[in-house]
Scaffold this motif. Structure first.
Motif, mmCIF file in Angstrom:
data_model
loop_
_atom_site.group_PDB
_atom_site.id
_atom_site.type_symbol
_atom_site.label_atom_id
_atom_site.label_comp_id
_atom_site.label_asym_id
_atom_site.label_seq_id
_atom_site.Cartn_x
_atom_site.Cartn_y
_atom_site.Cartn_z
ATOM 1 N N LEU A 218 -27.470 -26.151 -7.878
ATOM 2 C CA LEU A 218 -28.136 -26.362 -9.164
ATOM 3 C C LEU A 218 -28.159 -24.932 -9.854
ATOM 4 O O LEU A 218 -27.766 -24.792 -10.965
ATOM 5 N N LYS A 219 -28.883 -23.757 -9.347
ATOM 6 C CA LYS A 219 -28.909 -22.614 -9.842
ATOM 7 C C LYS A 219 -27.624 -22.034 -10.145
ATOM 8 O O LYS A 219 -27.297 -21.515 -11.099
ATOM 9 N N LEU A 220 -26.673 -22.251 -9.062
ATOM 10 C CA LEU A 220 -25.359 -21.458 -9.335
ATOM 11 C C LEU A 220 -24.622 -22.188 -10.544
ATOM 12 O O LEU A 220 -24.052 -21.465 -11.435
ATOM 13 N N SER A 221 -24.511 -23.555 -10.695
ATOM 14 C CA SER A 221 -23.953 -24.004 -11.786
ATOM 15 C C SER A 221 -24.576 -23.584 -13.182
ATOM 16 O O SER A 221 -24.128 -23.441 -14.208
ATOM 17 N N ASP A 222 -25.937 -23.347 -13.412
ATOM 18 C CA ASP A 222 -26.769 -23.091 -14.435
ATOM 19 C C ASP A 222 -26.116 -21.522 -14.676
ATOM 20 O O ASP A 222 -25.861 -21.544 -15.861
ATOM 21 N N VAL A 223 -26.104 -20.673 -13.848
ATOM 22 C CA VAL A 223 -25.833 -19.142 -14.006
ATOM 23 C C VAL A 223 -24.503 -19.072 -14.384
ATOM 24 O O VAL A 223 -24.038 -18.482 -15.268
ATOM 25 N N VAL A 224 -23.350 -20.032 -13.902
ATOM 26 C CA VAL A 224 -22.132 -19.971 -14.423
ATOM 27 C C VAL A 224 -21.972 -20.504 -15.697
ATOM 28 O O VAL A 224 -21.191 -19.992 -16.558
ATOM 29 N N ALA A 225 -22.614 -21.680 -15.958
ATOM 30 C CA ALA A 225 -22.408 -22.111 -17.381
ATOM 31 C C ALA A 225 -23.119 -21.099 -18.351
ATOM 32 O O ALA A 225 -22.418 -21.005 -19.428
#
Length: 867
Positions: A275-282
């Motif tokens: 979840l955090k990774l998807s937020d950071v990438v986005a």
């Protein structure tokens, strides 16, 4: 009948009766996260695991006794028979990350008895994230809960099966004898051997210097000093990656290609969640500019790379800037095939680079220019941790006592005294009414080099007066540069005083901008990066190397380390490296990290305590009559007022917690793990700061409480105070420019004529240009956001993080206290008597408001340095 009959546990709950001769089963529940179909690196993971399971049981668990040792194995806890997860094949793996619950049934063996740990063996081809294991109706005990929160890779990658302990808490000497071997073995695994190449499945925590920021093979322009391990450039240690040395200069570590930045090694459990990774990438896609910059610059070269007016800047928030098509975008799309790329490569006709409206201009588009708001932000803005009491007038440099600015300051003494409400300078000093934001000594040694680049920077010193209404009034700004004929001749200093109209008014606005530029760079590189991100990483490493997960201090501190190592590793890869985003957006440029290393020489651990910091800066004095033991000289100092409340709440919680496990000071001294932990932090983690006077001695409970309080304060509240206001105040570049490109023009020059005829255009030609502004805004928008999996102060991501009831009760009181602080902040922000809490720009001070929603909120204190 068996000796295990119908018993009651400590809560009075009835336990299951077992009959002799029957196979007794203990029902267990396992919650885990499978490697899913949308995994960034391995989309076939779940399908492979399903194929594996057709060939037999693939995940086994064995209970480890906490009460009975095996004489044949050095009395380590007896192992139960393997039990296997049920229905792995039939459990549908979600397309996105989600928990899956499995049943498992253990055979009860009386010779094993009550378990205190379990072994987990993964025989699949892919890893899974084990969250919890819960046993029901354990004979002689009742319910037992294991908090695991760890990635378990296939067994072939491990020398030993993975061990997980119950949520009990034990000091080393109190650990049940059968579990001690497993406790010690686990710590040895986490330490590694200091030499091996580290792979993604490794769990090794180790130290290294900052020798991974340079790319020497690209030439001298890409070389930077190694930070750490020297008296010239001391630095906190970072996590070792195990990458090989650079071919052209083995003193440096080789770097990963930019597009593989997400693969940089950190211990697997320190990696961002899905979840955090998807937020950071986005949210991080705008930062793709880092490697697109040459092409964008080439495009901008065909047109003026300036904002022509303040209205042009407002278009960033009100409509966005439309850039022309770039033929290379297709190749970039192929390199990063993520759907989130739409954030930067729009295909829907929308304008890219459309940013949210920063709070500082949301209510009033011009209030940022007022002297009142300029001064208020030193107390309640993005960087309220530098202002200090003025001790003498004229203020002199400590760099070279022979170089004095007496003449420059004395020229303005009469004009300053016009704004002291009837006091003389001497009387105002005596009454503790004069304050300063002083960057003179921090910057002067670097200006000769910085000003050889495209930057044109002054070292600034701002003098302010504390008015009777509690607000600060700027009195004068000193702008200094090295003497053009050599440092031996000292420096050239001009002093400017407030003006509202004509050329003098514009020059005063420029003087305030130069102050903001100094403050912006010092904030980002030292107050933010060095004092929170870099300073806390050695504590993360040492805690995992020396304190078992069973240790009470590990359980206390662990939530405050979440995501920090991963975040710092990514920063080394793309943000603070040679040519990285920080060098491109803040004025020290190639000297940025070197400058922060010099500042680290003044870092002393006990002074990071908020009360100690306030006293050191002279903005508070010790006074036992006040609730927190200090009296603020600026009563309406929102950061200090709210900060002392948060500090006190943290300290009360830490004291309550530590006193539950350490009944005497002797117990602190005799705790072997604790003493090794504290020694390693000083000798290795902050190994360039070994002086014993800079650290607590860790000989009593008071020192333990103070130490843990400081660590939690740095990781949570201090970081929140200097991070989550970045977009609110710095998202509007004129309010906090990050660089300047020219000095104040001389009368008679064309630049001076423009300053008189078009003040705004002259201002914008001086501060950050258009491209760097977009880069900077993109960066701080990312840094100012709360991601959707954030855990805030007073919360835990696992409710059953400990089995100790008294600990949970104390933690509940901590949460209640934080809720009371929130109510008080809301009340004070609504009280017009506290003028510094909202100010002319109508931005209420909420940076130390404990809780928050997801997104760009300008409030909330996460547990850790997590963004």
């Amino acid at each position: 009948m068996s000796q295990v009959d119908q018993l009651s546990d400590e809560n009075g709950n009835k336990r299951t009766k077992y009959e002799e001769g029957e196979i007794k089963k203990i029902k267990g529940t396992v919650v885990l996260l499978k490697k899913n179909l949308l995994d960034f690196n391995d989309p076939a993971a779940s399908l492979t695991d399903r194929f594996d399971d057709f060939r037999g049981h693939k995940v086994s668990l064995q209970l480890i006794s906490a009460v009975n040792g095996d004489p044949g194995k050095e009395f380590r806890g007896k192992l139960g028979k393997p039990a296997y997860l049920e229905d792995w094949i039939t459990k549908i793996t979600p397309l996105t990350a989600a928990d899956v619950t499995f049943n498992v049934n253990f055979e009860w063996e009386e010779e094993v008895g009550v378990p205190g740990a379990l072994l987990v063996k993964n025989s699949h081809h892919n890893e899974f994230y084990l969250k919890t294991v819960t046993l029901e109706d354990v004979p002689g005990h009742g319910r037992i809960h294991f908090v695991c929160n760890s990635w378990v890779y296939p067994a072939e990658y491990y020398k030993n099966d993975r061990v997980f302990f119950t949520n009990q808490t034990y000091l080393p000497t109190e650990t049940p004898q059968p579990l001690r071997y497993y406790r010690e073995e686990e710590l040895l695994t986490l330490r590694g051997n200091g030499t091996e190449k580290l792979e993604e499945w490794d769990r090794v925590y180790d130290y290294d210097v900052y020798n991974d920021l340079s790319e020497p093979e690209k030439g001298p322009e890409h070389a930077r000093p190694i930070l750490g391990g020297s008296t010239e450039y001391p630095y906190p240690r970072r996590g070792r990656t195990g990458r090989p040395p650079a071919e052209t200069d083995p003193r440096y570590e080789s770097r990963l290609p930019l597009l593989k930045s997400l693969s940089i090694y950190v211990p697997r459990d320190e990696r961002f969640s899905y979840l955090k990774l998807s937020d950071v990438v986005a949210y991080g896609l705008k930062s793709v500019f880092q490697f697109l910059r040459p092409e964008f610059e080439a495009q901008f070269d065909s047109t003026p790379s300036e904002f022509d007016s303040l209205e042009d800047i407002l278009k960033l928030y009100e409509g966005g800037i439309k850039l022309p098509d770039f033929p290379f975008l297709e190749s970039i799309r192929r390199e990063i095939p993520l759907p989130m790329l739409k954030e930067i490569f729009r295909t829907d006709g929308e304008r890219p680079f459309h940013f949210p409206m920063p709070q500082v201009i949301e209510e009033d588009k011009t209030a940022w220019r007022t002297d009142e708001e300029f001064a208020r932000e030193m107390l309640a803005g993005l960087n309220p941790v530098v202002i200090r009491l003025l001790q003498e007038f004229p203020p002199n440099s400590k760099l070279n006592p022979k170089v004095s600015n007496d003449e420059a300051s004395s020229k303005t003494k009469e004009r300053m005294e016009e704004n002291l409400e009837g006091l003389t300078i001497e009387e105002a000093l005596k009454c503790n009414k004069l304050f300063t934001l002083d960057y003179h000594d921090a910057l002067m040694p670097y200006l000769s080099r910085i000003n050889l680049t495209s930057a044109k920077i002054y070292a600034t010193r701002t003098l302010l007066f504390l008015k009777s209404d509690g607000t600060l009034k700027p009195l004068a700004i000193e702008l200094s540069v090295p003497h053009p004929d050599g440092d031996q001749l000292g420096e050239v200093t001009e002093v400017y005083t407030p003006a509202e109209h004509g050329a003098e008014g514009t020059i005063w606005q420029l003087a305030k901008a130069y102050v903001a530029i100094n403050d912006s760079g010092y904030h980002q590189l030292i107050c933010h990066w060095l004092h929170t991100h870099a300073a806390i990483e050695p504590f993360v490493i040492a805690t995992n190397r020396q304190l078992s997960v069973l240790h009470p201090i590990h359980k206390l501190l662990h939530p405050h380390f979440r995501d920090t190592m991963n975040l710092n590793a990514l920063a080394r890869q793309t943000l603070i490296n040679a040519g990285g985003l920080l060098e491109r957006t803040v004025f020290p440029a190639k000297y940025a990290m070197e400058w922060s290393a010099v500042a680290y020489k003044d870092w002393v651990f006990p002074e990071q305590a908020l009360p100690a910091d306030l006293i050191k800066r002279g903005v508070a004095v010790e006074d036992p009559k006040y609730p927190h033991g200090v009296r603020l000289l600026i009563e309406d100092y929102p950061y200090a007022v709210d900060g002392l409340e948060i500090w006190s709440a943290i300290k009360t919680w830490v004291e309550d917690y530590c006193f539950l496990y350490y009944k005497t000071d002797d117990m602190v001294q005799e705790d072997s793990e604790l003493q090794l932990w504290w020694n390693e932090i000083r000798e290795k983690g902050h190994g360039d700061k070994k002086n014993a006077s800079w650290w607590h001695k860790m000989q009593n409970r008071k020192e333990l409480v103070e130490t843990c309080t400081i660590i939690i304060w740095i990781a949570s509240a201090l970081h929140a105070a200097v991070n989550f206001g970045q977009y609110a105040y710095g998202g509007y570049i004129p309010n906090r420019p990050a660089m300047s490109r020219r000095f104040i023009p001389k009368p008679g020059s064309l630049e001076y004529d423009e300053l008189e005829s078009n003040p705004d255009k002259a201002f914008l030609k001086t501060v950050t240009p258009q491209l760097q502004s977009i880069l900077g805004i993109s960066l701080i928008e990312i840094l100012s956001r709360h991601t959707s999996d954030e855990v805030f102060l007073g919360q835990r991501d696992t409710p059953e993080w400990t089995a100790d009831k008294k600990t949970l009760e104390a933690f509940g009181r901590f949460g209640q206290k934080l809720a009371e602080i929130e109510d008080r902040i809301i009340s004070m922000n609504s009280d017009e008597n506290w003028k510094n809490r909202v100010g002319p720009a109508k931005v209420p001070y909420t940076l130390l408001f404990p809780s928050s929603e997801v997104g760009l909120t300008g409030k909330g204190i996460p547990n850790s340095v997590s963004i």
